[in-house]
Write a protein that holds these residues in place. Structure first.
Motif, short mmCIF file in Angstrom:
data_model
loop_
_atom_site.label_atom_id
_atom_site.label_comp_id
_atom_site.label_asym_id
_atom_site.label_seq_id
_atom_site.Cartn_x
_atom_site.Cartn_y
_atom_site.Cartn_z
N ALA A 80 0.83 -1.22 0.00
CA ALA A 80 0.00 0.00 0.00
C ALA A 80 0.86 1.26 0.00
CB ALA A 80 -0.92 -0.01 1.22
N ASP A 81 2.10 1.16 0.41
CA ASP A 81 3.00 2.32 0.43
C ASP A 81 3.67 2.57 -0.92
OD1 ASP A 81 3.09 3.12 3.41
OD2 ASP A 81 3.30 0.95 3.44
N PHE A 82 3.54 1.60 -1.82
CA PHE A 82 4.14 1.79 -3.15
C PHE A 82 3.11 2.42 -4.09
CE2 PHE A 82 7.00 -1.27 -1.40
CZ PHE A 82 8.19 -1.18 -2.12
N PRO A 83 3.54 3.35 -4.96
CA PRO A 83 2.59 3.94 -5.90
C PRO A 83 2.14 2.89 -6.92
CG PRO A 83 4.82 4.61 -6.44
CD PRO A 83 4.90 3.87 -5.14
N GLU A 84 0.90 3.02 -7.38
CA GLU A 84 0.43 2.12 -8.43
C GLU A 84 1.03 2.56 -9.75
OE1 GLU A 84 -2.72 -0.07 -8.68
OE2 GLU A 84 -3.75 0.41 -6.79
N ILE A 85 1.57 1.61 -10.49
CA ILE A 85 2.15 1.97 -11.79
C ILE A 85 1.64 1.04 -12.87
CG2 ILE A 85 4.27 3.13 -11.10
CD1 ILE A 85 5.71 0.49 -11.22
N GLY A 86 1.69 1.52 -14.09
CA GLY A 86 1.23 0.71 -15.22
C GLY A 86 2.35 -0.17 -15.74
N SER A 87 1.99 -1.05 -16.68
CA SER A 87 2.99 -1.91 -17.30
C SER A 87 3.74 -1.15 -18.37
CB SER A 87 2.33 -3.14 -17.90
OG SER A 87 1.88 -3.98 -16.87
N GLY A 88 4.73 -1.79 -18.94
CA GLY A 88 5.52 -1.19 -20.02
C GLY A 88 6.96 -1.48 -19.77
N GLY A 89 7.68 -1.78 -20.81
CA GLY A 89 9.05 -2.27 -20.63
C GLY A 89 10.04 -1.17 -20.30
N MET A 90 11.08 -1.54 -19.60
CA MET A 90 12.23 -0.67 -19.46
C MET A 90 13.48 -1.50 -19.69
SD MET A 90 12.66 0.00 -15.34
CE MET A 90 14.22 0.85 -15.39
N ALA A 91 14.45 -0.91 -20.34
CA ALA A 91 15.67 -1.66 -20.63
C ALA A 91 16.48 -1.82 -19.36
CB ALA A 91 16.48 -0.95 -21.70
N ALA A 92 17.06 -2.96 -19.17
CA ALA A 92 17.93 -3.17 -18.00
C ALA A 92 19.05 -4.09 -18.42
CB ALA A 92 17.12 -3.77 -16.86
N GLY A 93 20.05 -3.52 -19.03
CA GLY A 93 21.19 -4.33 -19.47
C GLY A 93 20.75 -5.30 -20.54
N GLU A 94 20.84 -6.59 -20.23
CA GLU A 94 20.55 -7.59 -21.24
C GLU A 94 19.08 -8.00 -21.25
OE1 GLU A 94 23.49 -10.01 -19.31
OE2 GLU A 94 24.35 -10.40 -21.26
N ILE A 106 9.16 -7.00 -5.64
CA ILE A 106 9.81 -6.40 -4.47
C ILE A 106 8.86 -6.42 -3.27
CG2 ILE A 106 10.63 -4.19 -3.54
CD1 ILE A 106 11.71 -3.69 -6.48
N MET A 107 7.58 -6.19 -3.52
CA MET A 107 6.58 -6.24 -2.44
C MET A 107 5.26 -6.74 -3.05
SD MET A 107 6.39 -5.77 0.82
CE MET A 107 7.79 -4.74 1.25
N ALA A 108 4.83 -7.91 -2.59
CA ALA A 108 3.66 -8.55 -3.20
C ALA A 108 2.43 -7.65 -3.12
CB ALA A 108 3.37 -9.87 -2.49
N ARG A 109 1.70 -7.56 -4.22
CA ARG A 109 0.49 -6.76 -4.26
C ARG A 109 -0.67 -7.69 -4.58
NH1 ARG A 109 -0.52 -1.19 -5.02
NH2 ARG A 109 1.62 -0.61 -5.51
N GLY A 110 -1.51 -7.96 -3.59
CA GLY A 110 -2.70 -8.78 -3.84
C GLY A 110 -2.45 -10.27 -3.78
N LYS A 111 -1.35 -10.69 -4.38
CA LYS A 111 -1.08 -12.12 -4.49
C LYS A 111 0.39 -12.40 -4.18
CE LYS A 111 -2.81 -15.59 -7.64
NZ LYS A 111 -2.97 -16.03 -9.02
N VAL A 112 0.65 -13.51 -3.51
CA VAL A 112 2.05 -13.95 -3.38
C VAL A 112 2.27 -15.06 -4.39
CG1 VAL A 112 2.40 -13.26 -0.99
CG2 VAL A 112 1.45 -15.52 -1.48
N LEU A 113 3.43 -15.02 -5.04
CA LEU A 113 3.66 -15.93 -6.16
C LEU A 113 4.78 -16.93 -5.91
CD1 LEU A 113 3.05 -13.26 -8.88
CD2 LEU A 113 1.62 -15.25 -8.42
N TYR A 114 5.42 -16.87 -4.76
CA TYR A 114 6.39 -17.90 -4.38
C TYR A 114 6.61 -17.85 -2.88
CZ TYR A 114 9.42 -13.82 -5.04
OH TYR A 114 9.95 -12.55 -5.01
#
Lengths: 760, 288
Positions: A80-94, A106-114
């Protein structure tokens, strides 16, 4: 260790190719070097993360009120402390990163996946208080069935990790909800007809386990924030500029407010090209108005940070009797972990890159499962792909009764060939590597009973990307070189060697520094085997710019034209009318800086769009105990084209390190999950990376076929060494026991099963 | 936050008083298991009773009757002792397998035994050699064969307030020797998937007169396998006798499936190691 020259660049080097003691060595062996967890600030709090006890669950309710009232607790953050953001790619090295996924990892939102997915974080005066407070956070989970394997993810009635998310890529794509996040496919020629015309065809499934990079230093960060919104981040990372942009996007911050200082780094191997703790620590620090330190345990590193994908790859390869490849077909399934983004794309590009195959086809799937989200790991995807193809090649060599190196030589790519992934190869050294392996004494060493020899090859693109460097001259004639690339493989030594080579001064007179995001020019992250290549080019350019200054200063001192001054062997030498002047050393000129124009400093930046690809050939001799299935590596050889080895010891170190990691992946390393999806071996005791006594001295041959894109001929060397070992070791075991192995790791029980199945 | 006390008594009676005084007391000698368990598994004692300052616990005596070794003598001292290596080569090699070189500078037989892991390396070798422990407690001292100390994973037969003071190992008879091997996927820094120890006594003609065969990691505790021993007695450890001993080991093994091995694999390996270890012990005994 030996060194084999290709036709070679004409330049005679004085410092490049020597083996000075690394500049950071003393601090590292004496324990003075400061790693991520070593920084302490006044008033600093300690942060801890509450992690999901379930592999797949919906978070129905999260209550931190009791924890907030615990002694010493200063701040708690959740999604809840993280801003909501939309999808879309960003380059990160390879790799490409989806900011929304990055944040949710980094912080599960709604669902935990592992199991181990972060759901909340606490900052308290002591780490014990922070951990106690984590226990008081109540989370109401709706537990869902975990999807642990590729087969479970692809099953018709599979639980869906990301409801409503559609697959992207090359059609036909699955319709409706799916765990397939991306499909790639490509083909050349008429594959089916070509297989019909083949004399021998092999096909099979090849499985490899998810594997962790196993860096010794866990993720760690210290963050302090200011009232004006600024955040200072110290962390163990391969890319301070990448951390800056990833923190900015996950917190929707102005990047200008963020400064990132990389600590000394205790290994990364790609795993420190992304972020886990930093935005959490920023939020905790903002709330608490205090600096916050966060350090992962080894268990957290295993449960919640990126391994590379486990894979199932089906490969089919057809040849003519003379050994020429006619067709190949491959289907690759990659575990992405909890979020999309396995290295399947890179795998599909490297898959056929080492050979001329007139007709080929591949399909690749990026599949989500309830395991930690994968991150980059040394030549991401390529070892998995090479495992399948190089094993198929070995099977063909056996069926055709052809020497496995000869079979590769027959089909190997060379200068002028068009790579399967598009471009035409410039000068490359694959043939030279194959020949060097064939001529090596190991290839002729006799094998005893229960012993087998494996051959495998590998390819990696390497990358260029953006780099900056600054070289400054001190008044005693020594030099400082600053770049923004954390030194994970001896790159400080190469930067210093480069400056010493260009300026003509001893390498000990050069101090190589790694700066923070505010003190050095932009550098893409340390990855893609790019630093000695691309950042090295920036250092060469910056050094040349310094030489221009030095010539001008000499001209001022002598009262002559700059054109009459040459820089030769570390000194200004007068020519054409200025030749009566006694040459001026760098120290002579530096001494007079104040009177000839002030400080001498120069920068340069580069953005090479390509790099010279690296090829390697490995040999592995193995003995298998036929009664226990246990393997012992007897001999191992790495042959690789380095273009030009700037510091040969660190080139050899890269060769050996990649081989060691690959051998571990092939024989021992494995993610084990219980039926609920909880990792059973989140530590080095049962996640068995090789220790020194598990390996023989890994022999190396440095082949040097100069890379035409680099002034010294340098090629990146860091990643290629992990590409061949999976198949090389697999081929050795298969030949030792007389049964083809199809699954990694080749643990003693698996190998014993194969031996007993053969016996019937 | 819980606090932990530290006590370092210099005699057995004081140690017994401290240990009997509270439930959360733990004996600390090398600490190579205890400290790790405290950190990783949150098993925090109320008081550490460091026994290394008690002279008896650090003493080492070898004479014609055998070995008397204080419970706090570290592994490195034990396998570093030439006489111990000569008389009990199997016990020495098992002791040299605990943890790593660094750990062996601290780790002890008593710790390896009282940690009560079914996979402990020194325990099968100690049992094979006929080792006895001297236990001190509120009711005085008692002597117990090593095989009676562990009763299950993590569980010992020691009563509250009791701790191990010494090990006693009888001097081997003429023509005797022992051996130990374990199966691990790697070469060190690992936990036995199966361990096997064999101690043999031969007659002058090379026929096995007495045998003890012990398996580790295939049952809740290390187990003696009398049937395997019986298969060796009367033989010269020929292939047929070794084969029978191996079969007896497989039959006696009652392992579990876990992350380190399966039932089927462990039963097979129990036979393989029993055969190999018996042969090594036999060859050593012949040479003496």
């Amino acid at each position: 260790m030996s060194n084999q020259n290709g036709s070679g660049s004409d330049r005679k080097f004085k410092v490049v190719g020597t083996r000075p003691i690394r500049h950071d060595g003393l601090d590292k062996v004496t324990g003075r070097a400061n790693y991520g967890a070593d920084l302490a600030l006044p008033g600093m709090l300690q942060g801890a993360i509450l992690r999901s006890p379930h592999a797949h669950a919906r978070i129905k309710k999260l209550d931190v009120s009791k924890a907030l009232a615990m002694p010493g607790v200063k701040a708690i953050v959740t999604s809840a402390d993280f801003p909501e953001i939309g999808s879309g790619g960003m380059a990160a090295g390879e790799s490409h990163i989806d900011p929304k996924d990055l944040q949710a990892n980094i912080m599960a939102r709604g669902k935990v996946l592992y199991h181990g997915h972060a759901v909340a974080a606490v900052a308290a005066s002591t780490i014990e208080q922070a951990r106690e407070a984590c226990k008081m956070i109540t989370v109401d989970y709706e537990v869902l069935k975990p999807v642990m394997t590729l087969a479970q993810a692809l099953a018709k009635d599979a639980p869906i990790l990301h409801e409503g998310r559609k697959a992207v890529g090359v059609p036909p794509l699955p319709e409706g909800d799916t765990n397939i996040m991306m499909r790639l496919a490509n083909a050349k020629g008429d594959v089916d007809a070509a297989f019909k015309g083949a004399d021998v065809v092999v096909e099979g499934w090849y499985e490899a386990s998810m594997a962790h990079q196993g860096y010794i230093e866990p993720h760690a960060t210290v963050v302090t924030t200011r009232e004006n919104g600024q955040a200072e981040i110290w962390c163990s990372t391969q890319g301070p500029f990448a951390v800056k942009s990833m923190v900015a996007v996950t917190l929707q911050m102005d990047p200008n407010l963020i400064r990132v200082t990389p600590s000394e780094i205790g290994g990364g191997f790609g795993g420190k090209t992304t972020i886990y703790l930093e935005p959490v620590a920023v939020l905790l620090s903002r709330k608490a108005r205090r600096p916050v330190k966060m350090v992962m345990s080894r268990e957290e590193v295993f449960r919640a940070t990126g391994p590379t994908s486990g894979t199932r790859i089906w490969a089919k390869l057809g040849v003519k009797k003379d050994g020429s490849f006619v067709a190949a077909d491959t289907r690759m399934e990659f575990e992405a972990g909890g979020f999309a983004g396995s290295p399947m794309g890179a795998a599909s590009m490297t898959l056929y890159a080492a050979y001329n195959i007139p007709n080929f086809r591949f399909e690749g799937l990026d599949i989500v499962v309830n395991r930690p989200k994968v991150a980059a790991y040394r030549a991401p995807g390529a070892p998995n792909a090479a495992y399948a193809l190089e094993t198929a090649i070995d099977e063909l060599a056996q069926k055709l009764a052809i020497d496995p190196i000869d079979l590769r030589l027959k089909n190997a790519v060379k200068e002028g060939d068009v790579a399967s992934y598009g471009p035409k190869y410039d000068r490359i050294g694959f043939i030279e590597c194959l020949q060097a392996a064939k001529n090596h004494p190991q290839y002729k060493a006799p094998l005893g009973k229960n012993q087998g020899r494996g051959v495998g090859a590998g390819f990696w693109f390497n990358v260029g990307l953006q780099s900056s460097a600054t070289v400054s001259i001190n008044d005693d004639g020594s030099a400082v070189v600053r770049t923004g690339n954390p030194d994970i493989g001896g790159s400080r030594a190469s930067m210093a060697i480069t400056v010493a080579e260009e300026l003509g001064i001893p390498v000990e007179r050069v101090r190589p520094l790694v700066g923070d995001t505010d003190t050095v020019g932009y550098c893409d992250l340390t990855g893609g085997s790019r630093v000695t290549y691309a950042t090295g080019m920036a250092v060469i350019e910056a050094s040349k710019n310094v030489i221009e200054h030095l010539r001008a200063r000499a001209a001022t001192i002598w009262g002559c034209e700059v054109d009459a001054v040459e820089w030769r062997d570390g000194q200004a030498v007068g020519t054409n009318g200025a030749s009566n002047n006694k040459p001026l050393s760098l120290a002579d000129i530096a001494k007079q800086m104040a009177h000839t124009g002030g400080p001498i400093i120069a920068s340069a930046s580069v953005n090479p769009p390509a790099a010279g690809p690296g090829f390697g050939v490995h040999l592995c001799d193995i003995e298998v105990d036929p009664e226990t299935g246990r393997s012992t590596v007897l001999r191992y050889l790495v042959v690789q084209d380095a273009g030009k080895a700037v510091h040969p010891s660190y080139v050899e170190g890269q060769f050996q390190g990649g081989a060691a990691q690959g051998i571990g992946w092939a024989l021992w390393e494995e993610y084990l999950f219980d039926k609920d999806g909880k990792m059973e071996n989140p530590g080095f005791l049962d996640y068995r990376m090789p220790v020194a006594s598990d390996l023989p001295m890994i022999d190396t041959v440095v082949v040097e076929v100069p890379n035409p894109l680099h002034p010294y001929g340098v090629r990146g060397v860091g990643e290629t060494p992990i590409v061949p070992p999976l198949a090389t070791v697999g081929n050795a075991v298969s030949r030792a026991i007389g049964v083809r192995m199809h699954q990694l790791p080749m643990t003693p029980p698996r190998v014993l099963d194969a031996i007993e199945t053969k016996k019937g | 936050m819980e606090s932990v006390r530290y006590e370092a008594p210099n005699n057995v009676e004081a140690a017994v008083r401290l240990l009997a005084g509270e439930n959360g007391a733990k004996v600390l000698s090398g600490g190579t298991d205890l400290i790790v368990q405290m950190r990783l598994m949150n098993r925090v004692p109320t008081v550490f009773v460091d026994v290394k300052r008690i002279p008896r616990l650090s003493a080492l005596a070898l004479d014609a009757k055998g070995l008397r070794s204080g419970a706090a003598v570290p592994a490195a001292t034990l396998y570093g002792n030439e006489t111990i290596r000569k008389l009990w080569p199997g016990l020495a090699e098992a002791t040299d397998l605990i943890g790593s070189s660094q750990i062996q500078g601290r780790a002890t037989w008593a710790g390896n035994l009282c940690n009560a892991s079914p996979a402990a390396d020194s325990v099968p070798a100690l049992i094979a050699c006929g080792a006895t422990v001297v236990i001190a407690g509120p009711k005085g001292e008692r002597r117990v064969p090593v095989e009676q100390v562990n009763v299950g994973p993590g569980k010992t037969s020691l009563a509250p307030g009791e701790f191990i003071v010494e090990f006693e190992i009888p001097a081997p008879a003429a023509h005797s020797s022992d051996a130990y091997q374990r199966l691990i996927p790697r070469s060190e820094m690992d936990i036995a998937v199966v361990g096997a120890a064999v101690a043999l006594t031969l007659d002058a003609g090379g026929v096995v007169k007495a045998a003890r065969v012990v398996l580790g990691a295939v049952a809740p505790t290390a187990i003696l396998v009398p049937d395997a021993a019986a298969a060796l007695v009367g033989s010269k450890c020929e292939d047929a006798a070794l084969e029978r001993a191996g079969q007896a080991a497989t039959a006696a093994a009652k392992p579990i499936d876990d992350r380190r091995g399966t039932v089927a694999y462990r039963k097979k390996i129990a036979a393989v190691l029993t055969r190999r270890v018996a042969k090594i012990a036999y060859d050593r005994a012949r040479a003496r």
